[in-house]
Design a protein around this motif. Structure first.
Motif, PDB file in Angstrom:
ATOM      1  N   ALA A  63      17.666 -45.385 -40.049  1.00 48.28           N
ATOM      2  CA  ALA A  63      18.854 -46.152 -39.660  1.00 48.28           C
ATOM      3  C   ALA A  63      18.846 -46.459 -38.166  1.00 48.28           C
ATOM      4  O   ALA A  63      19.144 -47.580 -37.742  1.00 48.28           O
ATOM      5  CB  ALA A  63      20.115 -45.383 -40.050  1.00 48.28           C
ATOM      6  N   LEU A  75      18.785 -46.770 -47.751  1.00 49.65           N
ATOM      7  CA  LEU A  75      20.016 -46.359 -47.076  1.00 49.65           C
ATOM      8  C   LEU A  75      21.232 -46.516 -47.978  1.00 49.65           C
ATOM      9  O   LEU A  75      22.221 -45.787 -47.834  1.00 49.65           O
ATOM     10  CB  LEU A  75      20.190 -47.147 -45.776  1.00 49.65           C
ATOM     11  N   ALA A 122      16.419 -40.545 -43.296  1.00 48.50           N
ATOM     12  CA  ALA A 122      17.343 -41.683 -43.364  1.00 48.50           C
ATOM     13  C   ALA A 122      17.995 -41.938 -42.014  1.00 48.50           C
ATOM     14  O   ALA A 122      18.174 -43.091 -41.599  1.00 48.50           O
ATOM     15  CB  ALA A 122      18.403 -41.429 -44.427  1.00 48.50           C
ATOM     16  N   GLU A 123      18.352 -40.863 -41.329  1.00 48.12           N
ATOM     17  CA  GLU A 123      18.957 -41.019 -40.006  1.00 48.12           C
ATOM     18  C   GLU A 123      17.984 -41.683 -39.043  1.00 48.12           C
ATOM     19  O   GLU A 123      18.353 -42.587 -38.281  1.00 48.12           O
ATOM     20  CB  GLU A 123      19.381 -39.653 -39.471  1.00 48.12           C
ATOM     21  N   LEU A 161      22.945 -50.669 -42.505  1.00 51.52           N
ATOM     22  CA  LEU A 161      22.979 -51.501 -43.706  1.00 51.52           C
ATOM     23  C   LEU A 161      23.481 -52.901 -43.380  1.00 51.52           C
ATOM     24  O   LEU A 161      22.953 -53.900 -43.894  1.00 51.52           O
ATOM     25  CB  LEU A 161      23.875 -50.857 -44.769  1.00 51.52           C
ATOM     26  N   VAL A 180      24.467 -45.047 -40.764  1.00 50.96           N
ATOM     27  CA  VAL A 180      23.829 -45.616 -41.954  1.00 50.96           C
ATOM     28  C   VAL A 180      24.542 -46.892 -42.373  1.00 50.96           C
ATOM     29  O   VAL A 180      23.894 -47.899 -42.701  1.00 50.96           O
ATOM     30  CB  VAL A 180      23.817 -44.594 -43.110  1.00 50.96           C
TER      31      VAL A 180
END
Length: 423
Positions: free
Chosen positions: A172, A196, A168-169, A226, A222
């Motif tokens: 992002a 995310l 996820a990091e 978004l 994150v």
């Protein structure tokens, strides 16, 4: 024009999530959505390859056909096992969709059994996502594309797997650096938004024996990603309600529904999007099952983030299990016993983890994962050895277990023994 057959199934709910106060299906158009759903259901079993997106959409729409669901679940299980055993192509995005689809049918993706074999799809995805991230770090692009990477983050997050955190990091940061695609892709941005959002709302990801906190700088990254992704999706709106193109509109609407609290209500004309999607149904625009599968969750007021809420058990009772570890084979002999309490339906690995948590001095252990399951490599510091042909064998009473610690489900008051043995 689609035939509007008389349904023996329940109609879809009238309203979707009230993003704008007016975004709902008019009563005189409910039959269009029902017909689209039935058309998609009729595709099950008619093609050579099972489609996980179809199963996912069916379940988010309320499991309208039990027979079709059962058939598709079995087909997906068999296809997954065949792909892995025969070294067939199985991308990170495909594995992620299989996990989401099977979970939506209350199946356990950690234990997928078919054709006499059992595989762990979450472990497979974990490994594939590590390969994706390594490729991004080396070449500034994923092994596949960012679309399957985003699907992978979403599936791992919904399974509570700690590998979702570094992925996820990376996702992002790619979004913030405009690296998701050569040109902005609504599909990729939408799935990334959903993934995310799962990470951001979850606040932490729990792995085996580990809790990874996503607070601080990473949480801020994150959140910023978004905002950037959502802004790009909103800018892709057209005057007729389409977002990107008509086929990306379903995923985009899911994403905008999921993140509706981070943009002004007036920024998305949801009623216009709803009207456009409904108008396209009788034109056979969504006649292909894949196209229908992405728009149906939006029409039902659901998103891919609702997968894990479909099968949440209620009031699951606890059970007590006696766990004993014994070594009379090498070095200093030892025997330790403990009673632990876990939820009914927990696997043996949960019992080992609970015992270690309560008394790490006596019940510490190590394990390794593979696509065929989890294997215990050491207990109380004593490891198995291929040179000495030693290993830890598990028993229920006096009977050797035929399943691994990641799949065997103990019963209440059962006595589980781990005995250091030779083979």
């Amino acid at each position: 024009m689609l035939p509007l057959m008389v349904s023996v199934f329940c109609l879809l709910a009238v309203s979707i999530r009230d993003v704008s106060g007016l975004c709902s299906i008019p009563a005189n158009q409910q039959s269009l959505v029902t017909a689209l759903l039935h058309q998609m259901i009729r595709s099950v079993g008619t093609s050579g390859l099972p489609n996980p997106s179809v199963l996912l959409a069916m379940n988010l729409a309320g499991k309208p056909d039990v027979a079709a669901e059962k058939l598709l679940v079995q087909q997906l299980k068999e296809d997954a096992v065949q792909k892995l055993l025969n070294d067939q192509s199985f991308s990170s995005g495909q594995v992620a969709l299989y996990i989401l689809a099977l979970r939506s049918s209350c199946e356990n993706p950690f234990k997928v059994s078919a054709l006499g074999k059992t595989i762990d799809l979450v472990f497979v995805l974990d490994e594939k996502m590590k390969e994706e991230i390594a490729h991004i770090e080396k070449y500034q692009s994923p092994l596949t594309t960012y679309y399957p990477v985003a699907l992978g983050v979403l599936a791992l997050c919904e399974e509570g797997n700690k590998a979702a955190y570094p992925a996820a990091e990376t996702l992002a940061k790619a979004a913030l650096n405009n690296q998701l695609d050569a040109s902005f892709s609504v599909d990729t941005a939408s799935v990334a938004d959903l993934a995310l959002t799962c990470i951001f709302n979850g606040k932490s990801i729990t792995g085996v024996g580990t809790v990874v906190d996503i607070s601080g700088q990473t949480r801020s990254t994150v959140k910023e990603a978004l905002s950037v992704l959502t802004s790009g999706i909103l800018k892709a709106q057209k005057s007729d309600g389409v977002i990107g193109n008509i086929y990306s509109t379903g995923l985009a609407a899911q994403a905008l529904t999921a993140v509706s609290d981070i943009y002004p209500v007036s920024d998305w004309n949801c009623p216009m999007t709803m009207a456009k999607v409904l108008a396209e149904i009788p034109e056979d625009t969504f006649s292909l099952p894949m196209a229908a599968s992405q728009v149906l969750p939006f029409l039902k007021g659901k998103t891919y983030l609702d997968v894990t809420s479909i099968c949440v058990p209620e009031n699951v009772p606890d059970i007590r299990v006696e766990y004993t570890v014994i070594n009379d084979l090498v070095g200093n002999s030892f025997k330790f016993s403990i009673w632990v309490t876990v939820s009914e339906g927990s696997v043996l690995l949960d019992v080992l983890e609970k015992a270690e948590q309560v008394n790490p001095k006596e019940f510490s252990f190590t394990s390794e994962n593979s696509s065929m399951g989890t294997f215990v490599t050491s207990i109380h510091g004593l490891a198995g050895s291929s040179n000495d042909r030693t290993y830890w064998q598990f028993y229920s009473g006096t009977a050797p277990l035929k399943e691994g610690v990641g799949t065997y489900i103990p019963k209440n008051n059962e006595h589980i023994l781990a005995i250091y043995s030779k083979y």
